[in-house]
Design an enzyme around this catalytic site. Sequence first.
Site, PDB file in Angstrom:
ATOM      1  N   GLY A  16       0.759  -1.252  -0.051  1.00 34.96           N
ATOM      2  CA  GLY A  16      -0.160  -0.149  -0.093  1.00 34.96           C
ATOM      3  C   GLY A  16       0.867   1.486  -0.025  1.00 34.96           C
ATOM      4  CB  THR A  19      -2.605   3.236  -1.469  1.00 33.26           C
ATOM      5  OG1 THR A  19      -2.681   2.387  -2.639  1.00 33.26           O
ATOM      6  CG2 THR A  19      -4.057   3.873  -1.089  1.00 33.26           C
ATOM      7  CD  GLU A  35       9.778   2.156  -7.894  1.00 31.06           C
ATOM      8  OE1 GLU A  35      10.619   2.639  -8.143  1.00 31.06           O
ATOM      9  OE2 GLU A  35       9.461   1.141  -7.063  1.00 31.06           O
ATOM     10  CG  ASP A  86       6.019   5.184  -4.826  1.00 27.64           C
ATOM     11  OD1 ASP A  86       6.950   5.356  -4.931  1.00 27.64           O
ATOM     12  OD2 ASP A  86       5.133   4.715  -5.524  1.00 27.64           O
TER      13      ASP A  86
END
Length: 207
Positions: A16, A19, A35, A86
Amino acid sequence: MEHVPFIAVEGPIGAGKTTLASMLADLLKFPVIKEIVEENPFIDKFYQNMDDWSFQLEMFFLCNRYKQLKDTVSEFFDKGKPVISDYHIYKNLIFSDRTLKGTEREKYREIFHVLTDDLPKPNVIFYIRADLDTLLKRIAKRGRSFEEDIDQNYLQQLIEDYDAAMASLAIREPATRIITIDGNTVDFVENREHFEEIASHIKELMV
Ligand SMILES: Nc1ncnc2c1ncn2[C@@H]1O[C@H](COP(=O)(O)OP(=O)(O)OP(=O)(O)O)[C@@H](O)[C@H]1O
Ligand SMILES: Nc1nc(=O)c2ncn([C@H]3C[C@H](O)[C@@H](CO)O3)c2[nH]1
């Protein structure tokens, strides 16, 4: 926080990260660095035959992340702007230690250090831990074709590799605050309170 906030979200495949990084960036109005997955020319081949394609894939991830972080320095850090990402660059070593062997692993490690040792490191990492069942459900929900037949042993090994890597990072980089999130029980997508609890850590650090 002593320096400009640089926050990374980490965890094994499908935990996650993207997100949560996007949700935090929206809330805090921070730029988000994500990414690039879809344009990766080796990822399909890698999942079909890891032994043949791991070196190309790891080098591709490394070069992309290196370029992305270098650009982030000039675009954001040099101007005193915070960033959420992320991933942490260290994930290259987590994956490559699992997928590469022998001299290729050694060569890769050397290149990794040459390229990344002087890059800025996050001051906060949100580490999303999740067990195999949770990851498999999320990977299935996302439905990327190349992950359809993902090897469950590989995924389980990565879960353990991530735990070991975060423990080692905590010792080697004590200035980095690692906040662990139990991804099996904390649902920052459906439960607003869970999300706000996570975000409150950043707000506290920024006071
Ligand atoms: N807490 C959650 N509850 C339910 N579904 C979630 C949760 N977090 C993420 N998901 C879903 O799980 C899938 C994987 O999430 P995401 O793409 O953010 O993972 P990731 O860690 O960035 O993956 P990767 O390692 O492949 O980059 C997505 O479909 C996302 O909507
Ligand atoms: N081998 C390997 N090395 C990496 O550095 C790496 N980073 C991400 N991934 C895989 C996980 C998802 O399937 C997909 C998108 O994150 O790519 C990696 N695989």
